[in-house]
Design a protein around this motif. Sequence first.
Motif, short mmCIF file in Angstrom:
data_model
loop_
_atom_site.label_atom_id
_atom_site.label_comp_id
_atom_site.label_asym_id
_atom_site.label_seq_id
_atom_site.Cartn_x
_atom_site.Cartn_y
_atom_site.Cartn_z
N LEU A 10 34.45 55.62 37.55
CA LEU A 10 35.16 55.01 38.66
C LEU A 10 34.20 54.49 39.72
CD1 LEU A 10 38.15 57.49 39.02
CD2 LEU A 10 38.30 55.07 38.48
N ALA A 18 32.79 51.32 38.45
CA ALA A 18 33.78 50.25 38.59
C ALA A 18 33.86 49.75 40.02
CB ALA A 18 35.16 50.74 38.13
N LEU A 19 33.82 50.69 40.98
CA LEU A 19 33.86 50.32 42.39
C LEU A 19 32.66 49.48 42.78
CD1 LEU A 19 35.03 50.50 45.22
CD2 LEU A 19 33.93 52.72 45.49
N VAL A 66 33.02 45.98 41.48
CA VAL A 66 33.93 45.17 42.28
C VAL A 66 33.22 44.64 43.52
CG1 VAL A 66 35.98 45.26 43.75
CG2 VAL A 66 36.03 46.28 41.48
N VAL A 72 44.08 41.35 43.59
CA VAL A 72 43.48 42.03 42.43
C VAL A 72 42.26 42.85 42.87
CG1 VAL A 72 42.26 41.67 40.25
CG2 VAL A 72 44.32 40.37 40.74
N LEU A 73 41.40 42.27 43.68
CA LEU A 73 40.22 43.00 44.17
C LEU A 73 40.63 44.23 44.98
CD1 LEU A 73 37.68 40.25 45.33
CD2 LEU A 73 37.55 41.71 43.31
N VAL A 111 41.93 47.06 42.72
CA VAL A 111 40.87 47.80 42.03
C VAL A 111 40.17 48.75 42.99
CG1 VAL A 111 38.70 47.59 40.75
CG2 VAL A 111 40.55 45.97 40.32
N ALA A 168 42.60 51.59 43.91
CA ALA A 168 42.76 52.55 42.81
C ALA A 168 41.55 53.47 42.72
CB ALA A 168 42.96 51.80 41.50
N ALA A 169 40.36 52.93 42.92
CA ALA A 169 39.15 53.75 42.88
C ALA A 169 39.14 54.76 44.02
CB ALA A 169 37.91 52.86 42.95
#
Length: 361
Positions: A11, A14-15, A18, A201-202, A205, A208-209
């Motif tokens: 995660l 992923a962050l 982004v 969308v950004l 994400v 969610a993180a």
Amino acid sequence: MSSNNNSRTLLVIALVAVVVAGTVPATVAGQAERTGGTVVVEEGETVDSLEAFGGTVIVEGTVTGDVSAVAGDVRIEGDVEGNLEAVGGSVTIAGTVQGDVEAAGGSVTITEDGVVGGTTSIGAGTVVVDGTLEGDAEIGAETIQLGESASIAGDLRYGGNLQGNTDAVAGDIEQDSSVGVDLAPTIQPIASWLFAAYALVLNLVLGAALLALFPRFSDGVADRVSSAPARSGLAGLGVLVGVPILLIALAITVIGIPFSIVGAFAFVLVVWIGIVYGRFAIGAWLLSLVGVGSRWLALLVGLVIGAALGLIPIVGGLLNLLVLLLGIGALAVGLYSHWRTARRREREPRRGVGPDGPTTD
């Protein structure tokens, strides 16, 4: 335990991805369809064609085909051998477009070094032509300024207030109030919706993180916004005004320049997180009114409402600013409370158990 740590690590990766995708310039290659904070065709680089959507789209090199760009800022500083379709807050042609140009935006500028080989169709708030248009031109804008270096080889049809060097037009000049009317109003709303979808969308994400990595802290932020909105808003205003002043003060001193640069990047990230947290808090508050307690649904609802508000002129922007103040204020108060708790625990005497009972170090 190991599986949980691995999930958290993924995660975090992923962050970071982004953040990098949204802020670091993206270089295109070959036939490109590219989305990012900044999309660049670098000087000396050649690509076949370009379809780009981002905060900024810059062509410094060569595109042998067509360019389609939607961005806050579109700049053509190199060579486009095909056609250009551009929508943005500002569109600047300071290089060469050998084909046709269709552009819509808040402002469109063709600089002294700008050249358009085909026809030019523009719908914008303000248009400045100081370069060379080798074909016919149709320009609709509130203000159209022809500079001293301007040259239009064909005819000019325009709608709006034409000013400046009208001798630059070799062909006929015709006023037509319908010019640009069918271009800007149809393209600009599409661009606005695309920007809203991209930001949504950004933010999803990132949100969610944050919820996955810091669920209790995230719930605490939402609780602070709903229970003490005035305190959160004032704290947010203090952060939003005070931190830039502090960074500027640091930049004045030579030794503080590196810290101010790093601090500026960190502040931008904090503001982004504040936006997401603020909208999450509003979503959580709205769902609580109907007895729903899902943090994931709250995130989605809050972000969709925020994106919709962004499409409403003036009022939407003011409401989103208020949400930002609430989010960044609750975030700052939460971080400060966490820091105070950690310091208090460090200062508390450690207790153990000795032969005669509890002891204090």
